[in-house]
Motif scaffolding. Sequence first.
Motif, PDB file in Angstrom:
ATOM      1  N   ILE A  58       4.151 -14.298 -17.764  1.00  0.00           N
ATOM      2  CA  ILE A  58       3.840 -15.363 -18.715  1.00  0.00           C
ATOM      3  C   ILE A  58       2.481 -15.948 -18.354  1.00  0.00           C
ATOM      4  O   ILE A  58       2.117 -16.006 -17.181  1.00  0.00           O
ATOM      5  N   SER A  59       1.735 -16.322 -19.349  1.00  0.00           N
ATOM      6  CA  SER A  59       0.433 -16.950 -19.143  1.00  0.00           C
ATOM      7  C   SER A  59       0.350 -18.196 -20.013  1.00  0.00           C
ATOM      8  O   SER A  59       0.803 -18.195 -21.163  1.00  0.00           O
ATOM      9  N   VAL A  60      -0.201 -19.251 -19.460  1.00  0.00           N
ATOM     10  CA  VAL A  60      -0.382 -20.509 -20.177  1.00  0.00           C
ATOM     11  C   VAL A  60      -1.875 -20.744 -20.358  1.00  0.00           C
ATOM     12  O   VAL A  60      -2.658 -20.536 -19.427  1.00  0.00           O
ATOM     13  N   ASP A  61      -2.282 -21.181 -21.550  1.00  0.00           N
ATOM     14  CA  ASP A  61      -3.708 -21.431 -21.777  1.00  0.00           C
ATOM     15  C   ASP A  61      -4.150 -22.653 -20.971  1.00  0.00           C
ATOM     16  O   ASP A  61      -3.322 -23.460 -20.550  1.00  0.00           O
ATOM     17  N   PRO A  62      -5.453 -22.797 -20.714  1.00  0.00           N
ATOM     18  CA  PRO A  62      -5.932 -23.876 -19.841  1.00  0.00           C
ATOM     19  C   PRO A  62      -5.670 -25.283 -20.359  1.00  0.00           C
ATOM     20  O   PRO A  62      -5.660 -26.233 -19.584  1.00  0.00           O
ATOM     21  N   THR A  63      -5.430 -25.423 -21.660  1.00  0.00           N
ATOM     22  CA  THR A  63      -5.137 -26.760 -22.192  1.00  0.00           C
ATOM     23  C   THR A  63      -3.669 -27.141 -21.989  1.00  0.00           C
ATOM     24  O   THR A  63      -3.303 -28.292 -22.176  1.00  0.00           O
ATOM     25  N   GLY A  64      -2.836 -26.158 -21.632  1.00  0.00           N
ATOM     26  CA  GLY A  64      -1.415 -26.420 -21.452  1.00  0.00           C
ATOM     27  C   GLY A  64      -0.655 -26.553 -22.759  1.00  0.00           C
ATOM     28  O   GLY A  64       0.469 -27.042 -22.780  1.00  0.00           O
ATOM     29  N   ARG A  65      -1.238 -26.080 -23.865  1.00  0.00           N
ATOM     30  CA  ARG A  65      -0.587 -26.217 -25.177  1.00  0.00           C
ATOM     31  C   ARG A  65       0.141 -24.964 -25.638  1.00  0.00           C
ATOM     32  O   ARG A  65       1.019 -25.046 -26.492  1.00  0.00           O
ATOM     33  N   TYR A  66      -0.229 -23.795 -25.071  1.00  0.00           N
ATOM     34  CA  TYR A  66       0.332 -22.531 -25.551  1.00  0.00           C
ATOM     35  C   TYR A  66       0.725 -21.639 -24.383  1.00  0.00           C
ATOM     36  O   TYR A  66       0.101 -21.676 -23.320  1.00  0.00           O
ATOM     37  N   ALA A  67       1.753 -20.802 -24.609  1.00  0.00           N
ATOM     38  CA  ALA A  67       2.210 -19.841 -23.608  1.00  0.00           C
ATOM     39  C   ALA A  67       2.399 -18.481 -24.275  1.00  0.00           C
ATOM     40  O   ALA A  67       2.746 -18.407 -25.469  1.00  0.00           O
ATOM     41  N   TYR A  68       2.187 -17.422 -23.499  1.00  0.00           N
ATOM     42  CA  TYR A  68       2.253 -16.064 -24.016  1.00  0.00           C
ATOM     43  C   TYR A  68       3.037 -15.195 -23.040  1.00  0.00           C
ATOM     44  O   TYR A  68       2.875 -15.315 -21.826  1.00  0.00           O
ATOM     45  N   VAL A  69       3.878 -14.296 -23.583  1.00  0.00           N
ATOM     46  CA  VAL A  69       4.728 -13.425 -22.778  1.00  0.00           C
ATOM     47  C   VAL A  69       4.537 -11.983 -23.231  1.00  0.00           C
ATOM     48  O   VAL A  69       4.668 -11.679 -24.428  1.00  0.00           O
ATOM     49  N   ALA A  70       4.254 -11.072 -22.287  1.00  0.00           N
ATOM     50  CA  ALA A  70       4.153  -9.648 -22.582  1.00  0.00           C
ATOM     51  C   ALA A  70       5.558  -9.054 -22.616  1.00  0.00           C
ATOM     52  O   ALA A  70       6.318  -9.197 -21.656  1.00  0.00           O
ATOM     53  N   ASN A  71       5.900  -8.391 -23.719  1.00  0.00           N
ATOM     54  CA  ASN A  71       7.230  -7.797 -23.910  1.00  0.00           C
ATOM     55  C   ASN A  71       7.123  -6.279 -23.795  1.00  0.00           C
ATOM     56  O   ASN A  71       6.770  -5.587 -24.760  1.00  0.00           O
ATOM     57  N   ASN A  72       7.457  -5.760 -22.611  1.00  0.00           N
ATOM     58  CA  ASN A  72       7.285  -4.344 -22.299  1.00  0.00           C
ATOM     59  C   ASN A  72       8.116  -3.445 -23.211  1.00  0.00           C
ATOM     60  O   ASN A  72       7.677  -2.357 -23.580  1.00  0.00           O
ATOM     61  N   GLY A  73       9.326  -3.864 -23.566  1.00  0.00           N
ATOM     62  CA  GLY A  73      10.214  -3.008 -24.345  1.00  0.00           C
ATOM     63  C   GLY A  73       9.904  -2.938 -25.818  1.00  0.00           C
ATOM     64  O   GLY A  73      10.308  -1.990 -26.497  1.00  0.00           O
ATOM     65  N   SER A  74       9.170  -3.929 -26.351  1.00  0.00           N
ATOM     66  CA  SER A  74       8.895  -3.938 -27.793  1.00  0.00           C
ATOM     67  C   SER A  74       7.412  -3.845 -28.127  1.00  0.00           C
ATOM     68  O   SER A  74       7.040  -3.932 -29.297  1.00  0.00           O
ATOM     69  N   ASN A  75       6.564  -3.685 -27.093  1.00  0.00           N
ATOM     70  CA  ASN A  75       5.117  -3.555 -27.319  1.00  0.00           C
ATOM     71  C   ASN A  75       4.561  -4.721 -28.127  1.00  0.00           C
ATOM     72  O   ASN A  75       3.813  -4.548 -29.085  1.00  0.00           O
ATOM     73  N   THR A  76       4.942  -5.929 -27.686  1.00  0.00           N
ATOM     74  CA  THR A  76       4.490  -7.144 -28.351  1.00  0.00           C
ATOM     75  C   THR A  76       4.172  -8.222 -27.319  1.00  0.00           C
ATOM     76  O   THR A  76       4.511  -8.102 -26.144  1.00  0.00           O
ATOM     77  N   VAL A  77       3.529  -9.279 -27.800  1.00  0.00           N
ATOM     78  CA  VAL A  77       3.350 -10.507 -27.040  1.00  0.00           C
ATOM     79  C   VAL A  77       4.021 -11.625 -27.828  1.00  0.00           C
ATOM     80  O   VAL A  77       3.745 -11.804 -29.017  1.00  0.00           O
TER      81      VAL A  77
END
Length: 195
Positions: free
Chosen positions: A1-20
């Motif tokens: 998981i990665s959070v943007d520097p403003t702390g407003r958004y988060a992103y998750v890499a989904n290995n099984g579905s080829n998505t974020v």
Amino acid sequence: ISVDPTGRYAYVANNGSNTVSQYSIGTGGTLTALTPATVVTGNSPYVVTVDPTGRYAYVANNGDDTVSQYSIGTGGTLSLLSPAAVAAGGGPQSVTVDPTGRYAYVTNNSDDTVSQYSIGTGGALTALSPATVPTGAAPTSVTVDPKGQYVYVVNNGDNTVWQYRIGTGGALTVLSPASVAAGTGPQSVTTTYAP
């Protein structure tokens, strides 16, 4: 998981579905899916990271030896850049961006290298020369120190941490000694700020 520097958004890499998956972070810390809830990546994404400006995101795609690249919109949603992905080494597994937002580094687990890139004004990655530098066996994680001077790579295959200096133009040079011992099966590395 990665959070943007403003702390407003988060992103998750989904290995099984080829998505974020993409989320907003509420005032109490809870995640709420954005619309759309996911965006496409390359094959078998392992890690997503956001650059220090919060304008771009990068995903290491282990299954097709690429790095997907995105701009981050005002509402936090990811949009693929053009080109949508750039070539990496064999089996990319981790990606990091230096504190200035000018360089990105990717561990390539299958060919024991680190890919190195410059980041253009629109966020697109361009391979440096050389495009890769050697590291230990089966690298899993890469990080840049907070001052942007050094890069550290954890190598799961030989239980080491390789260490590099970031030179002019972003290219990596191995320090002396090139590596230090870690415990058995190291997976990740991080650093703290030293005044």
